[in-house]
Design an enzyme around this catalytic site. Structure first.
Site, mmCIF file in Angstrom:
data_model
loop_
_atom_site.group_PDB
_atom_site.id
_atom_site.type_symbol
_atom_site.label_atom_id
_atom_site.label_comp_id
_atom_site.label_asym_id
_atom_site.label_seq_id
_atom_site.Cartn_x
_atom_site.Cartn_y
_atom_site.Cartn_z
ATOM 1 N N ASN A 52 -23.080 -27.193 -42.491
ATOM 2 C CA ASN A 52 -22.642 -27.762 -43.777
ATOM 3 C C ASN A 52 -23.194 -27.013 -44.983
ATOM 4 O O ASN A 52 -23.036 -27.463 -46.118
ATOM 5 C CB ASN A 52 -23.016 -29.245 -43.865
ATOM 6 N N TYR A 53 -23.844 -25.870 -44.774
ATOM 7 C CA TYR A 53 -24.412 -25.101 -45.890
ATOM 8 C C TYR A 53 -23.368 -24.171 -46.479
ATOM 9 O O TYR A 53 -22.796 -23.353 -45.778
ATOM 10 C CB TYR A 53 -25.613 -24.274 -45.429
ATOM 11 N N ALA A 54 -23.123 -24.163 -47.783
ATOM 12 C CA ALA A 54 -23.640 -25.183 -48.687
ATOM 13 C C ALA A 54 -22.440 -25.799 -49.396
ATOM 14 O O ALA A 54 -21.963 -25.299 -50.393
ATOM 15 C CB ALA A 54 -24.603 -24.562 -49.701
ATOM 16 N N GLY A 63 -20.413 -23.946 -43.917
ATOM 17 C CA GLY A 63 -20.148 -22.896 -42.937
ATOM 18 C C GLY A 63 -20.303 -21.498 -43.484
ATOM 19 O O GLY A 63 -20.337 -20.520 -42.719
#
Length: 328
Positions: A52-54, A63
């Site tokens: 989930n970054y960022a 991703g």
């Protein structure tokens, strides 16, 4: 680069783990590559990211960090040297909805999430796969069995958890032992030298608009001391720059006599050693008990140099004791 025995299982990992949260979004590829190269050249081999970054950065979906690391490892041809960690569970399912729409930790999400992460990272195995946030609406058995399945399939080597209380960790590891599943080997939790006032907890990530509520406490440290096959990976040990940056004041939850006493001790040791506050904090965490890895972050090569410089600092036994016993 000093190393620690990861969870007492004989796998050595870098004592300083490089957090790659903003690589590919707020930190562009050229700068990200320079920081990765700088860390690697000092002997660093432990990289931390998440699926989930960022997502909270303008234009980010989540991703981007994994994808950048995949490109870097491919270009540097060094995947086999890297201890690679990523996470599942906190990627938004609705663009713009943030953690309110987090994907969670169902078996279906985990099975799909690992395939997407493997693809972005350009690898066939993840060394450490974290359950990113505790989701109490999903049975622990479902989450743990799904993670164990990934280990049995050879897609993941070790599993860990993050943002989880000590009692939930103990419950999860008991379930894994009863069922013969791969256990959580570590927890990635907020931890630093300064301590928030009792009852406050949490560290805000202003640009992300959310707060991590779970921090390392005495109960968790006691659990680790009694279970040498489990360890802590400390995130945000430098409090997002608040130890040294005038533009990053300490959050209100730290204001008080305890913080004042610990800052005095920190400054005294920094003067004695000719080091910065940040370097003393990282050295204190590295040399403490139980042994733990700290996640460092940097957006410039100067910040990276300061962080890596903490590896040259060895605190004396009396200094460690003085730091640990300081209180207000």
């Amino acid at each position: 680069m000093q190393t620690i025995d990861f969870a007492g299982i004989g796998t050595r990992v870098s004592a300083l783990c490089l957090g790659c949260m903003y690589f590919g979004t707020k930190t562009d590829q050229e700068t990200s590559y320079a920081l990765l190269d700088q860390y690697y050249e000092r002997g660093g081999r432990f990289l931390d990211t998440s699926n989930n970054y960022a997502f909270w950065v303008s234009g980010g979906l989540g991703g981007e960090s994994e994808s950048l690391l995949g490109r870097w490892m491919k270009e540097r041809r060094n995947r086999g040297e890297i201890f690679l960690a990523t996470k599942v569970g906190a990627r938004p399912t609705v663009p713009g909805a943030g953690l309110a729409s987090a994907e969670g930790l169902t078996a279906k999400v985990i099975a799909r999430g690992v395939e997407d992460s493997l693809s972005r990272l350009g690898t066939d195995v993840i060394d450490l796969y974290y359950a990113h946030v505790d989701q109490r609406t999903v049975p622990l058995e479902e989450t743990l069995e799904a993670l164990d399945r990934l280990v049995r399939q050879g897609k993941v080597r070790h599993i860990g958890c993050s943002n989880m209380t000590a009692w939930r960790i103990a419950e999860a590891r008991t379930l894994s032992r009863i069922n013969g599943w791969s256990p959580y080997r570590c927890v990635q939790q907020w931890h630093s030298y300064l301590r928030p006032r009792p009852g406050t907890g949490g560290i805000e990530v202003p640009e992300a608009g959310f707060t991590f509520q779970v921090n390392v406490n005495d109960e968790l440290l006691d659990y680790c001391a009694m279970n040498q096959d489990f360890t802590v990976v400390a995130f945000s040990p430098l409090l997002l720059g608040a130890y040294t940056r005038a533009d990053r004041p300490l959050p209100e939850k730290f204001v008080g006599a305890d913080t004042d006493a610990r800052l005095r001790a920190l400054d005294t040791v920094a003067r004695e050693t000719g080091s910065t506050r940040n370097q003393v904090v990282l050295a204190w965490l590295r040399q403490g008990k139980p042994a733990m890895a700290s996640i460092i972050a940097a957006s410039t090569t100067e910040q990276m140099k300061e962080n890596l410089g903490s590896l040259d600092l060895v605190l004396g036994e009396e200094q460690m004791q003085r730091l640990s016993e300081a209180h207000g």
